[in-house]
Motif scaffolding. Sequence first.
Motif, PDB file in Angstrom:
ATOM      1  N   VAL A   1       0.871  -1.177   0.000  1.00  0.00           N
ATOM      2  CA  VAL A   1       0.000   0.000   0.000  1.00  0.00           C
ATOM      3  C   VAL A   1       0.906   1.224   0.000  1.00  0.00           C
ATOM      4  CG1 VAL A   1      -1.823   1.250   1.195  1.00  0.00           C
ATOM      5  CG2 VAL A   1      -1.753  -1.254   1.305  1.00  0.00           C
ATOM      6  N   LEU A   2       0.721   2.102  -0.965  1.00  0.00           N
ATOM      7  CA  LEU A   2       1.598   3.262  -1.073  1.00  0.00           C
ATOM      8  C   LEU A   2       1.405   4.211   0.100  1.00  0.00           C
ATOM      9  CD1 LEU A   2       1.402   4.224  -4.871  1.00  0.00           C
ATOM     10  CD2 LEU A   2       2.778   2.469  -3.741  1.00  0.00           C
ATOM     11  N   ASP A   3       2.503   4.754   0.594  1.00  0.00           N
ATOM     12  CA  ASP A   3       2.429   5.745   1.662  1.00  0.00           C
ATOM     13  C   ASP A   3       1.755   7.017   1.166  1.00  0.00           C
ATOM     14  OD1 ASP A   3       3.833   4.024   3.328  1.00  0.00           O
ATOM     15  OD2 ASP A   3       5.774   4.830   2.714  1.00  0.00           O
ATOM     16  N   LYS A   4       2.041   7.367  -0.078  1.00  0.00           N
ATOM     17  CA  LYS A   4       1.481   8.569  -0.697  1.00  0.00           C
ATOM     18  C   LYS A   4       0.879   8.170  -2.039  1.00  0.00           C
ATOM     19  CE  LYS A   4       2.852  13.139  -2.424  1.00  0.00           C
ATOM     20  NZ  LYS A   4       4.000  14.067  -2.640  1.00  0.00           N
ATOM     21  N   PRO A   5      -0.395   8.528  -2.296  1.00  0.00           N
ATOM     22  CA  PRO A   5      -1.022   8.127  -3.560  1.00  0.00           C
ATOM     23  C   PRO A   5      -0.233   8.599  -4.775  1.00  0.00           C
ATOM     24  CG  PRO A   5      -2.658   8.999  -2.041  1.00  0.00           C
ATOM     25  CD  PRO A   5      -1.323   9.292  -1.427  1.00  0.00           C
TER      26      PRO A   5
ATOM     27  N   GLY B   1      -3.466   4.050  -8.116  1.00  0.00           N
ATOM     28  CA  GLY B   1      -2.600   4.998  -7.456  1.00  0.00           C
ATOM     29  C   GLY B   1      -2.352   4.688  -5.994  1.00  0.00           C
ATOM     30  N   ARG B   2      -2.783   3.508  -5.555  1.00  0.00           N
ATOM     31  CA  ARG B   2      -2.729   3.171  -4.126  1.00  0.00           C
ATOM     32  C   ARG B   2      -1.988   1.887  -3.815  1.00  0.00           C
ATOM     33  NH1 ARG B   2      -8.745   2.597  -2.708  1.00  0.00           N
ATOM     34  NH2 ARG B   2      -7.850   1.928  -0.719  1.00  0.00           N
ATOM     35  N   PHE B   3      -2.004   0.935  -4.760  1.00  0.00           N
ATOM     36  CA  PHE B   3      -1.472  -0.399  -4.491  1.00  0.00           C
ATOM     37  C   PHE B   3      -0.424  -0.791  -5.528  1.00  0.00           C
ATOM     38  CE2 PHE B   3      -6.072  -0.478  -3.355  1.00  0.00           C
ATOM     39  CZ  PHE B   3      -5.938  -0.536  -1.976  1.00  0.00           C
ATOM     40  N   TYR B   4       0.471  -1.691  -5.121  1.00  0.00           N
ATOM     41  CA  TYR B   4       1.549  -2.152  -5.999  1.00  0.00           C
ATOM     42  C   TYR B   4       1.789  -3.637  -5.768  1.00  0.00           C
ATOM     43  CZ  TYR B   4       6.391  -2.832  -7.614  1.00  0.00           C
ATOM     44  OH  TYR B   4       7.516  -3.298  -8.238  1.00  0.00           O
TER      45      TYR B   4
ATOM     46  N   TYR C   1       5.471   4.779  -7.389  1.00  0.00           N
ATOM     47  CA  TYR C   1       5.058   3.421  -7.031  1.00  0.00           C
ATOM     48  C   TYR C   1       6.196   2.612  -6.404  1.00  0.00           C
ATOM     49  CZ  TYR C   1       0.324   3.105  -9.044  1.00  0.00           C
ATOM     50  OH  TYR C   1      -1.026   3.235  -9.301  1.00  0.00           O
TER      51      TYR C   1
ATOM     52  N   GLN D   1     -10.705  -3.666  -4.061  1.00  0.00           N
ATOM     53  CA  GLN D   1     -10.424  -2.754  -2.944  1.00  0.00           C
ATOM     54  C   GLN D   1     -10.452  -1.297  -3.404  1.00  0.00           C
ATOM     55  OE1 GLN D   1     -10.391  -4.402  -0.011  1.00  0.00           O
ATOM     56  NE2 GLN D   1     -10.662  -6.099  -1.464  1.00  0.00           N
ATOM     57  N   ALA D   2      -9.906  -1.029  -4.592  1.00  0.00           N
ATOM     58  CA  ALA D   2      -9.915   0.339  -5.124  1.00  0.00           C
ATOM     59  C   ALA D   2     -11.342   0.784  -5.414  1.00  0.00           C
ATOM     60  CB  ALA D   2      -9.067   0.407  -6.386  1.00  0.00           C
TER      61      ALA D   2
END
Length: 216
Positions: free
Chosen positions: A40-44, A187-190, A175, A212-213
């Motif tokens: 989960v990205l710390d920053k979008p 823009g949130r997950f990798y 990312y 989830q998005a």
Amino acid sequence: MQRREFSIATASMAAASLGALSTTALAQAQAPRAGTDFLVLDKPAPVEAPAGKIEVVEFFWYSCPHCNRFEPALEEWINKAPKDVVVRRVPVSFRPDFEPQQRLYYVLEAMNKVEELHKKVFLAIHGEKQLLNTAELIAAWAEKQGLNKVKFLEMYNSFGIATKARKATQLQDAYKVDGVPALGVGGRFYTSGELAKNMDRALQVTDYLVVQARKG
């Protein structure tokens, strides 16, 4: 998604018909886990998809053999993706010598030639063993595909293509891509083959992350 639970009777039937479940199969029966199967990205990260759409980004490098092998599976996944999913390919640049192939992709995109020539680039590099790593070699290859070499080079060297390449590298950094192929979601997950254990499962993880998005 919850981890699958099997009753003793179901487990016995499965063992009789299919043999004992492997450790890999059991692992794949679990819901994907943050920090293990995806990050989960710390920053979008910035997205280009319009409102109401979920952007999935494929990070790739034409010279990467893993990306070459992944392409058919990705195309199949794209063809089956939900209508609210928008897939965007983003060529990475881990070193300055990656940039020529970044520019190649964006010129093909600008000329509406991705559908026709994207797979042919992989074939030229991995099947025909061509070195497409400089502007001149790339332009010569493009000319053999029927593209105007002068126009191709003009676009290749343009400010617009340079900007797209720079933004691709910025998105890659947002990312925190550390290898390819890899996938970003909303823009949130990798996720990647390394995280998910292989790229087939990375696509399964991506399916989960799309859900989830969608939930926001």
